[in-house]
Design a protein around this motif. Sequence first.
Motif, mmCIF file in Angstrom:
data_model
loop_
_atom_site.group_PDB
_atom_site.id
_atom_site.type_symbol
_atom_site.label_atom_id
_atom_site.label_comp_id
_atom_site.label_asym_id
_atom_site.label_seq_id
_atom_site.Cartn_x
_atom_site.Cartn_y
_atom_site.Cartn_z
ATOM 1 N N LEU A 113 -0.275 6.039 -15.936
ATOM 2 C CA LEU A 113 -0.673 7.358 -15.445
ATOM 3 C C LEU A 113 -2.111 7.338 -14.928
ATOM 4 O O LEU A 113 -2.409 7.906 -13.862
ATOM 5 C CB LEU A 113 -0.529 8.389 -16.563
ATOM 6 C CG LEU A 113 -0.877 9.834 -16.212
ATOM 7 C CD1 LEU A 113 -0.032 10.318 -15.046
ATOM 8 C CD2 LEU A 113 -0.695 10.739 -17.417
ATOM 9 N N VAL A 114 -2.999 6.667 -15.640
ATOM 10 C CA VAL A 114 -4.394 6.578 -15.193
ATOM 11 C C VAL A 114 -4.477 5.845 -13.854
ATOM 12 O O VAL A 114 -5.175 6.283 -12.916
ATOM 13 C CB VAL A 114 -5.249 5.867 -16.265
ATOM 14 C CG1 VAL A 114 -6.642 5.565 -15.718
ATOM 15 C CG2 VAL A 114 -5.354 6.710 -17.525
ATOM 16 N N VAL A 115 -3.763 4.724 -13.746
ATOM 17 C CA VAL A 115 -3.766 3.957 -12.493
ATOM 18 C C VAL A 115 -3.185 4.798 -11.357
ATOM 19 O O VAL A 115 -3.675 4.759 -10.221
ATOM 20 C CB VAL A 115 -2.967 2.653 -12.674
ATOM 21 C CG1 VAL A 115 -2.796 1.943 -11.336
ATOM 22 C CG2 VAL A 115 -3.673 1.726 -13.663
ATOM 23 N N SER A 116 -2.152 5.599 -11.648
ATOM 24 C CA SER A 116 -1.531 6.429 -10.610
ATOM 25 C C SER A 116 -2.486 7.509 -10.124
ATOM 26 O O SER A 116 -2.553 7.781 -8.917
ATOM 27 C CB SER A 116 -0.249 7.064 -11.156
ATOM 28 O OG SER A 116 0.688 6.079 -11.520
ATOM 29 N N VAL A 117 -3.206 8.120 -11.039
ATOM 30 C CA VAL A 117 -4.173 9.148 -10.637
ATOM 31 C C VAL A 117 -5.242 8.543 -9.736
ATOM 32 O O VAL A 117 -5.635 9.131 -8.717
ATOM 33 C CB VAL A 117 -4.801 9.803 -11.878
ATOM 34 C CG1 VAL A 117 -5.950 10.716 -11.483
ATOM 35 C CG2 VAL A 117 -3.749 10.585 -12.659
ATOM 36 N N LEU A 118 -5.717 7.351 -10.098
ATOM 37 C CA LEU A 118 -6.726 6.684 -9.269
ATOM 38 C C LEU A 118 -6.132 6.236 -7.937
ATOM 39 O O LEU A 118 -6.769 6.347 -6.889
ATOM 40 C CB LEU A 118 -7.305 5.487 -10.021
ATOM 41 C CG LEU A 118 -8.075 5.812 -11.318
ATOM 42 C CD1 LEU A 118 -8.505 4.526 -12.020
ATOM 43 C CD2 LEU A 118 -9.279 6.693 -11.028
ATOM 44 N N ARG A 147 0.826 -1.211 0.000
ATOM 45 C CA ARG A 147 0.000 0.000 0.000
ATOM 46 C C ARG A 147 0.859 1.260 0.000
ATOM 47 O O ARG A 147 0.668 2.172 -0.814
ATOM 48 C CB ARG A 147 -0.916 -0.002 1.229
ATOM 49 C CG ARG A 147 -1.783 1.255 1.353
ATOM 50 C CD ARG A 147 -2.407 1.346 2.736
ATOM 51 N NE ARG A 147 -1.419 1.395 3.790
ATOM 52 C CZ ARG A 147 -0.728 2.492 4.120
ATOM 53 N NH1 ARG A 147 -0.902 3.621 3.446
ATOM 54 N NH2 ARG A 147 0.135 2.451 5.115
ATOM 55 N N MET A 148 1.840 1.342 0.913
ATOM 56 C CA MET A 148 2.653 2.554 1.003
ATOM 57 C C MET A 148 3.573 2.706 -0.216
ATOM 58 O O MET A 148 3.816 3.817 -0.687
ATOM 59 C CB MET A 148 3.456 2.554 2.303
ATOM 60 C CG MET A 148 4.520 1.475 2.422
ATOM 61 S SD MET A 148 5.492 1.617 3.970
ATOM 62 C CE MET A 148 4.245 1.161 5.175
ATOM 63 N N THR A 149 4.045 1.579 -0.756
ATOM 64 C CA THR A 149 4.870 1.654 -1.963
ATOM 65 C C THR A 149 4.045 2.136 -3.148
ATOM 66 O O THR A 149 4.488 2.993 -3.935
ATOM 67 C CB THR A 149 5.489 0.286 -2.284
ATOM 68 O OG1 THR A 149 6.272 -0.160 -1.169
ATOM 69 C CG2 THR A 149 6.381 0.362 -3.516
ATOM 70 N N GLY A 150 2.834 1.595 -3.281
ATOM 71 C CA GLY A 150 1.962 2.028 -4.366
ATOM 72 C C GLY A 150 1.605 3.500 -4.254
ATOM 73 O O GLY A 150 1.557 4.213 -5.267
ATOM 74 N N GLN A 151 1.363 3.989 -3.033
ATOM 75 C CA GLN A 151 1.025 5.394 -2.856
ATOM 76 C C GLN A 151 2.206 6.293 -3.218
ATOM 77 O O GLN A 151 2.044 7.335 -3.867
ATOM 78 C CB GLN A 151 0.593 5.664 -1.417
ATOM 79 C CG GLN A 151 0.053 7.071 -1.199
ATOM 80 C CD GLN A 151 -0.442 7.294 0.213
ATOM 81 O OE1 GLN A 151 0.015 6.654 1.152
ATOM 82 N NE2 GLN A 151 -1.385 8.208 0.369
ATOM 83 N N THR A 152 3.411 5.881 -2.809
ATOM 84 C CA THR A 152 4.603 6.663 -3.152
ATOM 85 C C THR A 152 4.800 6.737 -4.658
ATOM 86 O O THR A 152 5.049 7.809 -5.222
ATOM 87 C CB THR A 152 5.844 6.049 -2.489
ATOM 88 O OG1 THR A 152 5.693 6.105 -1.066
ATOM 89 C CG2 THR A 152 7.103 6.789 -2.888
ATOM 90 N N LEU A 153 4.693 5.590 -5.339
ATOM 91 C CA LEU A 153 4.879 5.570 -6.786
ATOM 92 C C LEU A 153 3.782 6.359 -7.500
ATOM 93 O O LEU A 153 4.033 7.007 -8.523
ATOM 94 C CB LEU A 153 4.909 4.132 -7.291
ATOM 95 C CG LEU A 153 6.127 3.294 -6.859
ATOM 96 C CD1 LEU A 153 6.003 1.871 -7.363
ATOM 97 C CD2 LEU A 153 7.422 3.927 -7.371
ATOM 98 N N ALA A 154 2.562 6.336 -6.961
ATOM 99 C CA ALA A 154 1.469 7.106 -7.567
ATOM 100 C C ALA A 154 1.744 8.597 -7.450
ATOM 101 O O ALA A 154 1.540 9.358 -8.409
ATOM 102 C CB ALA A 154 0.147 6.744 -6.887
ATOM 103 N N ILE A 155 2.199 9.045 -6.291
ATOM 104 C CA ILE A 155 2.526 10.468 -6.087
ATOM 105 C C ILE A 155 3.629 10.897 -7.049
ATOM 106 O O ILE A 155 3.533 11.940 -7.714
ATOM 107 C CB ILE A 155 2.941 10.718 -4.628
ATOM 108 C CG1 ILE A 155 1.749 10.549 -3.688
ATOM 109 C CG2 ILE A 155 3.553 12.116 -4.465
ATOM 110 C CD1 ILE A 155 2.111 10.594 -2.217
ATOM 111 N N VAL A 156 4.681 10.080 -7.139
ATOM 112 C CA VAL A 156 5.822 10.436 -7.993
ATOM 113 C C VAL A 156 5.420 10.442 -9.463
ATOM 114 O O VAL A 156 5.816 11.338 -10.226
ATOM 115 C CB VAL A 156 6.987 9.463 -7.737
ATOM 116 C CG1 VAL A 156 8.117 9.714 -8.719
ATOM 117 C CG2 VAL A 156 7.489 9.602 -6.309
ATOM 118 N N THR A 157 4.625 9.473 -9.880
ATOM 119 C CA THR A 157 4.193 9.407 -11.280
ATOM 120 C C THR A 157 3.331 10.611 -11.647
ATOM 121 O O THR A 157 3.540 11.252 -12.685
ATOM 122 C CB THR A 157 3.412 8.112 -11.544
ATOM 123 O OG1 THR A 157 4.239 6.982 -11.221
ATOM 124 C CG2 THR A 157 2.987 8.007 -13.005
#
Length: 571
Positions: A336-341, A80-90
């Motif tokens: 990018l779409v997955v990161s925004v979501l 969860r925290m890794t996905g959130q970090t990568l989403a923010i950075v993307t």
Amino acid sequence: MSTTVIGISDRVEAAPTLRWPSVPKLGVAAVFTVWLIASLWSVVSLRLNLATFVDSVGNAVDFVSRIFPLDFPPLGELARMTGQTLAIVTCATALSVALSVPVSLAAARNTNRHGWLRLGMRAVIVVTRALPEIVLAIVFLRLFGLGPAAGILALGIHSVGMVGKMYADAIEDTAAGPRDALRAAGATWSQQLTGGVLPQAMPAFIATALHRFDINLRASVLLGYVGVGGIGMELSLAMKTLNYRRGIALALLIVGLCVVIEMISGAVRAAMLGNPAPKRASRWSRLRRRVADASGGWVDGGAVASNADARYPISPPWSAGRVLRFGYFGVTAAILVVSVLGADIDVSRMAEGVATMWSTLRLFVPPSTGGIGGELVAQLLVTVQIALAATFLGLLLAVPIGVLAARNVAPSQGVARFFRIVIVVVRGIPDLIFAIIFIVITGLGAPAGALALAVGAVGLLGKLIADSLEESDVRVQQAVAAAGATRGQVFVAATVRQCAPALAAHVFYQLDVNIRAATLLGVVGAGGIGFYLTNAARVLQFDVVTMIVLMVFAVVLAVEGLAIWIRRALS
């Protein structure tokens, strides 16, 4: 007799003359003398000596005993925290690209003839680069509350400083031929850009975006200390509660993630860009065919086949390479779409923040010292001392590593590859991680920040030194070697002498980077004015935040201007 006189005359004319160094080069020598004296003074003032390290040995042993066994979070929480970090950075990197493209088009000389607008856009680039991302995060956290939105906006806007500059330089480096051909065929301004400028600059655009993604990943860790989500926030909570087992486990996770992302981005760059030269040639060929069709089949006085000829199609064929590139861009869009979501941005909260934006921004002006102006000046001096000492010590560490990483200087290719790997690994470790380790070992204060930045400089300065040595002219080295010079003499007289201007510029570039980084590391207690910056934000003294930013901004601009002058003086 006359022949003898002519020979003597030739010898006299060929005799070397004593030349004094030019005024600019004397100025550069004076600047480096001052830098060396100031750096040594900073090392002594911060007590970075052998006694300090000896006194810290006990702390280091105690620290190692307290971090094992490492306490990694459960797999679900880790994901969860890794996905959130990568989403923010993307999302932040995508935002920076979206903002940088129009800014760079307006800042480039060959796409904007209005000098006032170019100057304005260059000013935007300089200001966004000089504004620390943590200050932007403080502003956006005040506007939009805790969460990923503040981190995305802070990283995205700050990145315009680098991405916009690199994009503008790439646009200015494009060849004029394709655009001139389109203009001659009656193309509009937008058609000239999309058909003649952007295709040439696209490889540099992609490489810059991927490089900025790596930088934003490291910066996102620091933003966790002010309330942005992701791994950085979990790391800050662990270190504040002295849970070193969990904290170091998360730090190792961040290091591994940075190294893996850097390797992946390098592979993606190579796969998407490939060999740029053939691509430029093929684009030019297709462009000529398009212009030929628009102009009735005549280009450069020679007839080429019109659109009716099937051998010269207007659109390029769907070859395997084109399909693969299209697939890469499709995957990028999906990510990018997955990161925004995945970022889970609260749109309603952002709307409320926008409505109160002007009232919030008024809290930051006019700037004020808050009654501690003398202390702020003293801490700014400490920040500069940290940067000077870190640059000097980092140079001592980076020179041997950079020399051994250069393929044309290293004793063997295996040695060069090994030290290249060392540079990549060090670059993959955020300065914050080094700072945390040295804070635990040496205690809070400036020495920890200086040591952290000195070790971190190996990644950037070592790479710059190795690249500069490899870019030297081999023919000069071969000529000196042919005259009977030893390997060491060739290195000093031919290789280093060619690279001296670039190496001098690299030192001041590293000093510029270290001043910015020293300000940020103060957030975690590594000394300097950064501590007062976060303190002012916590007690809602936003006018003091503005004053501190302006003080750091002035120092950074002075160092950057000095670096530009040195590059020009030595060129």
